[in-house]
Design a protein around this motif. Structure first.
Motif, mmCIF file in Angstrom:
data_model
loop_
_atom_site.group_PDB
_atom_site.id
_atom_site.type_symbol
_atom_site.label_atom_id
_atom_site.label_comp_id
_atom_site.label_asym_id
_atom_site.label_seq_id
_atom_site.Cartn_x
_atom_site.Cartn_y
_atom_site.Cartn_z
ATOM 1 N N GLY A 76 0.823 -1.216 0.000
ATOM 2 C CA GLY A 76 0.000 0.000 0.000
ATOM 3 C C GLY A 76 0.850 1.257 0.000
ATOM 4 N N ASP A 77 1.876 1.299 0.849
ATOM 5 C CA ASP A 77 2.806 2.441 0.867
ATOM 6 C C ASP A 77 3.482 2.615 -0.485
ATOM 7 O OD1 ASP A 77 2.175 2.806 3.529
ATOM 8 O OD2 ASP A 77 4.117 2.089 4.294
ATOM 9 N N LYS A 79 2.430 1.605 -3.479
ATOM 10 C CA LYS A 79 1.492 2.053 -4.511
ATOM 11 C C LYS A 79 1.157 3.538 -4.360
ATOM 12 C CE LYS A 79 -2.119 -0.481 -5.261
ATOM 13 N NZ LYS A 79 -3.265 -1.374 -5.050
ATOM 14 N N ARG A 80 0.974 4.010 -3.135
ATOM 15 C CA ARG A 80 0.682 5.434 -2.927
ATOM 16 C C ARG A 80 1.855 6.305 -3.379
ATOM 17 N NH1 ARG A 80 -2.054 3.218 1.147
ATOM 18 N NH2 ARG A 80 -0.303 3.179 2.590
ATOM 19 N N PHE A 81 3.053 5.947 -2.952
ATOM 20 C CA PHE A 81 4.233 6.743 -3.284
ATOM 21 C C PHE A 81 4.495 6.734 -4.787
ATOM 22 C CE2 PHE A 81 8.771 7.136 -4.118
ATOM 23 C CZ PHE A 81 9.018 8.381 -3.547
ATOM 24 N N THR A 82 4.552 5.552 -5.387
ATOM 25 C CA THR A 82 4.851 5.480 -6.823
ATOM 26 C C THR A 82 3.720 6.071 -7.652
ATOM 27 O OG1 THR A 82 4.017 3.202 -6.931
ATOM 28 C CG2 THR A 82 6.408 3.498 -6.643
ATOM 29 N N GLY A 83 2.481 5.911 -7.195
ATOM 30 C CA GLY A 83 1.355 6.499 -7.920
ATOM 31 C C GLY A 83 1.497 8.008 -8.041
ATOM 32 N N ARG A 84 1.853 8.654 -6.932
ATOM 33 C CA ARG A 84 2.056 10.117 -6.964
ATOM 34 C C ARG A 84 3.222 10.496 -7.866
ATOM 35 N NH1 ARG A 84 0.850 9.673 -1.441
ATOM 36 N NH2 ARG A 84 3.049 9.605 -0.935
ATOM 37 N N LYS A 85 4.338 9.779 -7.733
ATOM 38 C CA LYS A 85 5.529 10.101 -8.524
ATOM 39 C C LYS A 85 5.289 9.892 -10.016
ATOM 40 C CE LYS A 85 9.090 11.030 -5.842
ATOM 41 N NZ LYS A 85 9.747 12.311 -5.869
ATOM 42 N N ILE A 86 4.653 8.792 -10.371
ATOM 43 C CA ILE A 86 4.370 8.518 -11.783
ATOM 44 C C ILE A 86 3.390 9.550 -12.325
ATOM 45 C CG2 ILE A 86 3.260 6.886 -13.358
ATOM 46 C CD1 ILE A 86 4.530 4.624 -11.609
ATOM 47 N N ALA A 87 2.358 9.873 -11.567
ATOM 48 C CA ALA A 87 1.386 10.881 -12.007
ATOM 49 C C ALA A 87 2.063 12.232 -12.205
ATOM 50 C CB ALA A 87 0.246 10.999 -11.006
#
Length: 178
Positions: A76-77, A79-87
């Protein structure tokens, strides 16, 4: 489909993470680099040990062990971190792809990079472990992305099967102690 994930201590997991709507964001080396940097950080700082991996255009597989935080918390951590960075990277460099993420957002979110759920299976014996490592390494071959497992650069195949050291591309793979 919602998967049931189990959280056991002192074991290996076969983990599958998929990008929202199977969007092939991992065709971009920058997005893959964000994933690798985050997983290497988790390995060095959060007690996650990566034993095998492959990153495909729209999903990834890992065999990993985790610490007491548990697989659900660590993933979960991640996915949240990489999701923000990729976005953030897409917003800046690939605005049309970022718009697709906005269109596929879950209710109450501004965008969605990852599928809401992920899958983790406990690896219960050596035979199952070897089966999953072979599955991971042959995934690019089955999909026609590579002629052989060693030809796909986003895989642990060369580190594990050929004994090559970390090349600077990919994840730092830990030795299996099974």
């Amino acid at each position: 489909m919602k998967w049931k994930n189990y959280s056991h201590k002192n074991c290996y997991y076969f983990i599958t993470l998929t990008l929202r709507n199977f969007t092939p964001l991992f065709m971009h080396a920058e997005a893959v680099s964000i994933v690798f940097d985050s997983l290497n950080f988790s390995s060095l700082n959060k007690g996650m040990k990566i034993q095998a991996y492959v990153v495909m255009p729209e999903h990834m597989h890992l065999i990993a062990s985790v610490n007491d935080m548990g697989v659900t918390t660590l993933v979960g951590d991640f996915k949240r971190f990489t999701g923000r960075k990729i976005a953030d990277w897409l917003r800046e460099n690939k605005p049309s792809l970022f718009e697709r993420l906005k269109e596929s957002a879950y209710k109450g979110q501004n965008y969605a990079v990852w599928q809401e759920t992920f899958r983790s299976e406990v690896i219960y014996d050596r035979k199952f472990l070897e089966q999953k490592i072979n599955y991971i390494h042959n995934n690019p071959v089955r999909r026609g992305l590579s002629k052989d497992p060693g030809g796909w650069k986003y895989s642990s195949f060369n580190q594990i099967e050929k004994g090559e050291g970390f090349t600077g591309v990919g994840l730092i793979v830990d030795k299996l102690d099974v």
